[in-house]
Write an enzyme that holds these catalytic residues in place. Structure first.
Site, short mmCIF file in Angstrom:
data_model
loop_
_atom_site.label_atom_id
_atom_site.label_comp_id
_atom_site.label_asym_id
_atom_site.label_seq_id
_atom_site.Cartn_x
_atom_site.Cartn_y
_atom_site.Cartn_z
N ASP A 114 -4.71 -5.88 -7.77
CA ASP A 114 -4.94 -5.16 -6.52
C ASP A 114 -5.13 -3.69 -6.90
OD1 ASP A 114 -5.21 -4.66 -3.83
OD2 ASP A 114 -3.35 -5.63 -3.24
N HIS A 132 0.84 -1.20 0.00
CA HIS A 132 0.00 0.00 0.00
C HIS A 132 0.87 1.24 0.00
CE1 HIS A 132 -2.56 -3.04 2.07
NE2 HIS A 132 -3.46 -2.54 1.25
#
Length: 463
Positions: A391, A320
């Protein structure tokens, strides 16, 4: 002598008439030439102006990852702005009109090679523009679609945005959910708006893994679970029942796609991004439990997604935030991480989510941009026939290094079918459109992914 002079005088009027006729013909010929001469090429500049003016951004803010506990707090201002790539000259972006025509012809010929066995899907494909098909490959947040900072209902802004970008689906986070009644109404109204502009219903997705990643349990009071890791000793039956309950809970609200279960194995104690979200710290046990969970999700009424291929449980870093690396070889992956993905695929997983893990000892690029992992390993070696989804593309592992258009093009070239949450939807879509126009991606390649998307939507009763 006088006779000859008389003859010469009699020829003068005739000569004058001939000269007048010749002059008139010459003037007529010049006039016709000027009238019918080839026109100068004046179409290129207006065409470029039109194309640039269409490059407007729905949202210029980065969205959070679907794997984060909460949706991103980073907001955008909702304004549409023109996107211009400073590294590329307009002349390099534009193609002459005859080259565009040739490209379209080539694509129409290869397009025939990508067909479905289902006539309904072929009919839908025939009625879709290239823009429609590219948009169908994106799942985005309602904020990214509409440009609003926060969306908790669906109205005119949603309809207008879907007309401009008829995406394949939406993903909702905790911030979008207030209570069950509001959630049902928002989802229903969104599908209704979509039906005005498209014959293809939306994927309505959420991250509902159970445990620490559970939007609906957190905000709507659906069944609350501990992290999946805590149930590992209770075996496959418990993994099935947990997944079945989660699926039924979210299906009753209008969700038809869940980004779960996690197929990563918590093999690195220093790993914090996966941790107890994993079903086990043992590769074989993970494989058994994930297969049961996939069956539970399927039987519970939602499409499911095993993630994060080729395995995020051994990384020390969090994708992330930035680059996350694994140092395993293909041979090691085959004996370890691949086990759960193989069992999940065999159990009927609808999607496989590819993570942004950089496999240093294989090709040293994020797996979500890697043809080696998407096409050669996942499609080829593991034999996966379903949908490959990335993702979230706004995560730091990609967005820190690449622009949205670069990411989108590379994902499709690598073999991805669905592009999840680009940082800039408009830029990503335009980038793919330009790549098809210039021949970097064929329309046949786009068709292959869209057919898979439509086939899953029909299989799951969405279509």
């Amino acid at each position: 002598m006088s006779k000859k002079k008389k003859v010469k005088h009699s020829n003068i009027p005739l000569l004058l008439i001939l000269l007048l006729i010749t002059g008139a013909c010459s003037i007529a010929a010049v006039y016709q030439y000027l009238k019918n001469r080839p026109a100068e090429n004046v179409t290129a500049a207006p065409q470029n102006v039109r194309r640039e003016s269409e490059k407007t951004s729905v949202s210029n803010g980065k969205q959070g990852s679907p794997d984060e506990k909460n949706a991103s707090s980073e907001k955008n201002n909702g304004a549409e702005t023109t996107q211009v790539d400073p590294e590329v000259k307009p002349a390099e972006n534009a193609a002459p009109s005859d080259e565009i025509s040739d490209t379209k012809q080539d694509n129409s010929e290869t397009e025939e090679a990508s067909v479905s066995a289902d006539p309904q899907i072929n009919e839908l494909m025939a009625n879709m523009t290239l823009h429609d098909k590219i948009c169908q490959m994106f799942i985005v947040t309602p904020e990214s679609l509409t440009g609003y900072d926060l969306v908790t209902q669906s109205g005119t802004a949603t309809l207008d945005s879907l007309q401009k970008y008829p995406v394949g689906g939406l993903i909702y986070f905790a911030q979008n959910l207030e209570d069950k009644a509001q959630t049902k109404e928002m989802i229903s109204a969104t599908q209704s708006s979509n039906s005005v502009v498209s014959d293809i219903p939306l994927f309505i997705s959420v991250d509902e893994e159970g445990g620490i990643v559970a939007r609906c349990a957190e905000k709507l009071g659906t069944t609350d679970f501990d992290p999946m890791y805590t149930y590992r000793a209770e075996g496959a039956e418990k993994a099935y029942s947990n997944a079945y309950t989660i699926a039924q809970d979210i299906a009753s609200l209008g969700f038809n796609l869940d980004f779960a279960p996690v197929a990563d194995t918590w093999s690195n104690p220093d790993n914090t991004v996966i941790g107890t979200r994993a079903y086990s710290d043992d590769f074989s046990e993970t494989a058994t439990l994930v297969a049961s969970a996939v069956k539970g999700f399927n039987d519970g009424g939602v499409a499911c997604t095993i993630k994060h291929f080729p395995g995020h449980g051994d990384t020390a870093e969090d994708s992330h935030v930035g680059m996350a690396c694994s140092y395993k070889t293909i041979a090691e992956l085959e004996k370890q991480e691949y086990l759960a993905f193989e069992s999940g695929i065999a159990a009927g997983a609808d999607m496989v989510m590819v993570g942004h893990i950089t496999m240093v000892n294989v090709d040293n690029i994020p797996s979500s941009l890697s043809k080696t992992f998407m096409t050669d390993e996942l499609r080829g070696k593991l034999g996966f026939k379903g949908l490959i989804i990335t993702d979230a593309l706004g995560m730091g592992a990609l967005s820190n290094y690449y622009s949205s258009d670069e990411i989108a093009v590379e994902v499709i070239k690598a073999g991805g079918d669905i592009l999840l949450m680009p940082a800039d939807l408009s830029q990503a879509v335009t980038g793919v459109e330009n790549a098809v126009t210039n021949g970097e991606i064929t329309e046949q390649r786009i068709n292959e992914s869209v057919i898979r998307i439509l086939e899953l939507k029909k299989k799951r009763g969405i279509l």
